[in-house]
Design an enzyme around this catalytic site. Structure first.
Site, PDB file in Angstrom:
ATOM      1  N   SER A 108       0.784 -37.496 -14.882  1.00 12.22           N
ATOM      2  CA  SER A 108       1.890 -37.465 -15.833  1.00 12.22           C
ATOM      3  C   SER A 108       3.242 -37.391 -15.126  1.00 12.22           C
ATOM      4  O   SER A 108       3.603 -38.277 -14.360  1.00 12.22           O
ATOM      5  CB  SER A 108       1.684 -36.295 -16.794  1.00 12.22           C
ATOM      6  OG  SER A 108       2.587 -36.350 -17.866  1.00 12.22           O
ATOM      7  N   ASP A 245       7.884 -40.702 -18.963  1.00  7.91           N
ATOM      8  CA  ASP A 245       7.408 -40.017 -17.760  1.00  7.91           C
ATOM      9  C   ASP A 245       6.389 -40.938 -17.090  1.00  7.91           C
ATOM     10  O   ASP A 245       6.210 -42.089 -17.485  1.00  7.91           O
ATOM     11  CB  ASP A 245       6.821 -38.653 -18.093  1.00  7.91           C
ATOM     12  CG  ASP A 245       5.651 -38.731 -19.068  1.00  7.91           C
ATOM     13  OD1 ASP A 245       5.554 -39.730 -19.794  1.00  7.91           O
ATOM     14  OD2 ASP A 245       4.833 -37.799 -19.096  1.00  7.91           O
ATOM     15  N   ASP A 247       3.180 -41.341 -16.991  1.00  8.89           N
ATOM     16  CA  ASP A 247       2.100 -42.002 -17.726  1.00  8.89           C
ATOM     17  C   ASP A 247       2.516 -42.414 -19.126  1.00  8.89           C
ATOM     18  O   ASP A 247       1.687 -42.860 -19.917  1.00  8.89           O
ATOM     19  CB  ASP A 247       0.847 -41.124 -17.771  1.00  8.89           C
ATOM     20  CG  ASP A 247       1.018 -39.877 -18.623  1.00  8.89           C
ATOM     21  OD1 ASP A 247       2.176 -39.445 -18.820  1.00  8.89           O
ATOM     22  OD2 ASP A 247       0.008 -39.318 -19.077  1.00  8.89           O
ATOM     23  N   ASP A 249       3.396 -40.942 -21.883  1.00  7.16           N
ATOM     24  CA  ASP A 249       3.030 -40.299 -23.145  1.00  7.16           C
ATOM     25  C   ASP A 249       4.195 -39.488 -23.698  1.00  7.16           C
ATOM     26  O   ASP A 249       4.074 -38.852 -24.740  1.00  7.16           O
ATOM     27  CB  ASP A 249       1.766 -39.442 -23.012  1.00  7.16           C
ATOM     28  CG  ASP A 249       1.905 -38.302 -22.014  1.00  7.16           C
ATOM     29  OD1 ASP A 249       2.956 -38.192 -21.347  1.00  7.16           O
ATOM     30  OD2 ASP A 249       0.936 -37.517 -21.883  1.00  7.16           O
TER      31      ASP A 249
END
Length: 447
Positions: A108, A245, A247, A249
């Site tokens: 992340s 960010d 990843d 999400d």
């Protein structure tokens, strides 16, 4: 030691998070998630189970994804290798192709040296604590290890990105013509798919942070470093900026004047819009205990109830599922729109935020004015045990502070789940008041 944290398994790649661990974890996942009525029926019909595997672009993702894929295939699971895609894309694809489960390799917003493994069950939903516990236990038990033609196959998921983009565009009821957006992709998993999707939706797009080299993910850019995006939005005269960010999400935003619009404000904008259009189920928003008091005040003013959960988008989603609610999220920018996603989706959120601007003709600053942000001060008190937050003298100090603030603020003491640390959060009408109360309470917590 517990392997799973609040969002999968995470740590330094080739530190605690090795290829061996990834392979064993994948084999245990096949054992646990390969059970159940649907999985057993498929196996009884002679069909192998299927898993989607995706990753963000950090360099350790190559060997970790290979290890996960090897562990699954050695357990008789067919692997669809989706390559570099956002976490919410992996979750969507699990449901879209009716896979039995999915694995996302990502840490992340963490630095490039870290990595992580997130597991999704059938339908692309995150695992409950009990299932994670069973997988941990299964890591020490027997593996499936079929032989001959019963082993799994690994093949490229060639149209994975196209499926995700089509899904995102289908969620929109409003084109983005006339909207100029700066996208900050954090040199992460959305570097390809996010600019493509926003352009296909009709927006004019300026892109930064979309040149991943495996080492520069989240490095001075993205949702945890908004200063670059703020400057670029003002420089090019864009209508707004969207930051992901690593990843993707998460979604945070910047208005035309470079002011930050956080997850609470984004949720407020979307909640009011959805309520006005009859799309907000039971006129309810789900948020965490860290959401700003201003969000609660704004929602009350618009006749919207707020249900509160612990910190973590998985807990938000659990409450949303229990009440069948349509919108929830976190101040950090994890926003879940349950009609279209089973997890936070930064690209989806950004699209719908821009669409609201296009639909209403209002600037992002105008839309964000539905909520007044209360100044918030957070102090991490290190070196104290978690139980310190419930000691009598601390509780008495908190009660005194709450009485002092009255309706104009609030106090939250939250022990860390991973270290000897207690977080002291105070909101008040002014930053000076919030800081004074927070520092006083932090001294009490220190003892």
């Amino acid at each position: 030691m517990t392997l799973f944290g609040t969002d999968g398994v995470r740590g330094l790649a080739n530190g605690p998070l090795t290829a061996d661990l990834a392979l064993t974890l994948a084999q245990a996942t096949a054992v646990v998630l390969g059970q159940g009525r649907i999985a057993n029926a498929r196996k009884a019909a002679g069909r192998r189970l299927t898993a989607v595997v995706a990753r963000d672009p950090r360099i350790s993702g190559h060997f970790l994804a290979a290890a996960v894929s090897a562990g699954l295939a050695s357990s008789g699971v067919d692997v669809l290798d989706a390559g570099v895609l956002p976490t919410p894309a992996a979750a969507f694809l699990v449901g879209d192709v009716d896979a039995d489960f999915g694995v996302m390799i990502s840490a992340s917003h963490n630095p490039a040296a870290d990595n992580g493994i997130k597991i999704f069950a059938r339908g692309g939903v995150k695992l409950p604590d009990e299932v994670e516990r069973r997988i941990e236990e299964a890591m020490a038990g027997p593996k499936l290890l079929p032989t001959g033609g019963a082993v799994g196959r690994i093949r490229r998921f060639a149209d994975a990105e196209d499926r995700y983009v089509v899904h995102l565009l289908a969620s929109l009821r409003q084109r983005l013509h006339g909207i100029h957006i700066v996208l900050d992709c954090a040199n992460g998993a959305a570097s390809g798919v996010s600019p493509e999707t926003f352009r296909d939706a009709g927006a004019k797009v300026t892109v930064i942070g979309a040149d991943p080299d495996g080492l520069n993910i989240n490095d001075g850019i993205g949702s945890t470093h908004l200063d670059v995006l703020q400057a670029e939005v003002v420089r090019v005269g864009a209508d707004l900026g969207i930051a992901h960010d690593g990843d993707a999400d998460r979604c945070l935003a910047v208005d035309a004047d470079g002011r930050i619009i956080d997850g609470d404000q984004i949720m407020a904008i979307l909640a009011v819009s959805m309520k006005n259009r009859g799309l907000l189920r039971d006129d309810t928003l789900v948020a965490t205990v860290m959401s700003n008091l201003g969000l609660h005040r704004a929602m009350a003013a618009y006749g919207i109830s707020v249900e509160t959960t612990g910190v973590g988008d998985r807990y938000v989603l659990e409450r949303m599922n229990a009440g069948r609610y349509s919108l929830g999220g976190e101040q950090s920018g994890h926003v879940i729109m349950s009609e279209f996603a089973t997890t936070g989706d930064g690209v989806l959120t950004g699209l719908h935020l821009a669409a609201e601007m296009a639909r209403t003709g209002k600037s992002l600053a105008e839309l964000a004015s539905v909520m007044t942000v209360f100044p918030q001060v957070l102090i991490n008190v290190k070196g104290v045990e978690r139980s310190r937050a419930t000691d009598d003298d601390v509780l008495a100090a908190v009660a005194e502070a709450e009485a002092e603030l009255g309706d104009s603020g609030r106090v939250l003491l939250r022990p860390s789940g991973t270290e000897a640390l207690v977080r002291v959060m105070v909101e008040a009408a002014t930053e000076e008041d919030a800081r004074a109360v927070a520092e006083r309470l932090a001294e009490v917590v220190r003892g």
